[in-house]
Design an enzyme around this catalytic site. Structure first.
Site, mmCIF file in Angstrom:
data_model
loop_
_atom_site.group_PDB
_atom_site.id
_atom_site.type_symbol
_atom_site.label_atom_id
_atom_site.label_comp_id
_atom_site.label_asym_id
_atom_site.label_seq_id
_atom_site.Cartn_x
_atom_site.Cartn_y
_atom_site.Cartn_z
ATOM 1 N N ASP A 1 29.679 53.784 63.924
ATOM 2 C CA ASP A 1 30.506 54.998 63.846
ATOM 3 C C ASP A 1 31.883 54.646 63.262
ATOM 4 O OD1 ASP A 1 31.232 53.424 66.019
ATOM 5 O OD2 ASP A 1 31.917 55.110 67.215
ATOM 6 N N ASP B 1 35.870 54.362 63.765
ATOM 7 C CA ASP B 1 36.799 54.198 64.877
ATOM 8 C C ASP B 1 37.708 55.439 64.962
ATOM 9 O OD1 ASP B 1 37.516 52.380 67.005
ATOM 10 O OD2 ASP B 1 39.419 52.035 65.997
#
Ligand code: ZN
Length: 198
Positions: free
Chosen positions: A144, A146
């Protein structure tokens, strides 16, 4: 709380010469996208309270970590990633934070200025492997973005990305491992202590 010294010492005792270490990371750069694999070439250690060396007794060793990952393993895995069209980056800098919490927005913006991905597990594993003269490679799977990206966390998305990443990592491991030369002649890892002092 991972006891990296015990883990790596156990591998060394078993006669292991090369360690290939997949891990999950967050992305600090737009072009480092979830689902891609980063064959890391650098790290920045911002951890605070871990066991960093096997040489904390009478003997002190200063191993070089200028290039912290095995050059030969990196070459093999980059080649195979290209051959199988695995979405990847052949270089990348990993910033290792202490955790267990995730970054604040301000921290994340700061890390973004000097690293590509972020995680909590790489250090001091990589440098301990070097102290034991083992080759070490890290394959960082981006799950993903941050917190700097200000995108809402979608757990379903992360799980889906992780499942796809696992298939890519397995493909990369099964195609690359047979192509690693049996003897370690082309990298400096087996001689890491020769110029490390004492
Ligand atoms: Zn090596």
């Amino acid at each position: 709380m991972v006891n990296s010294r015990a883990n790596l010492w156990a591998l060394k005792e078993l006669g292991v010469e090369r360690v290939i270490s997949p891990c999950a990371v967050g992305s600090l750069q737009e072009e480092f996208r979830p689902g891609q694999i980063v064959i890391l070439d650098q790290f920045i250690d911002l951890t605070k309270k871990r066991e960093y060396t096997f040489y904390d007794g009478a003997r002190t060793m200063h191993v070089s970590t200028a290039d912290p990952f095995c050059s030969e393993l990196r070459e093999v895995f980059v080649k195979e990633a290209k051959r199988h069209k695995v979405p990847h980056h052949k270089e990348g800098t990993y910033v290792c934070i202490e955790g267990p919490r995730f970054s604040t927005r301000a921290e994340s913006r700061m890390f973004k200025a000097f690293a590509d991905v972020i995680g909590m597990t790489l250090c001091p594993e990589a440098q301990l492997a070097r102290e034991l003269e083992m080759c070490y490679l890290s394959l960082a799977m981006i799950t993903d973005y941050d917190v700097w990206a200000e995108r809402p966390v979608d757990v379903g998305m992360i799980l889906k990305t992780m499942a796809e990443n696992m298939d890519r990592i397995k493909l990369l491991l099964t195609s690359s491992i047979p192509r690693i030369p049996e003897l370690r002649k082309r990298c400096e890892c087996p001689r890491a202590l020769e110029s490390a002092g004492a």
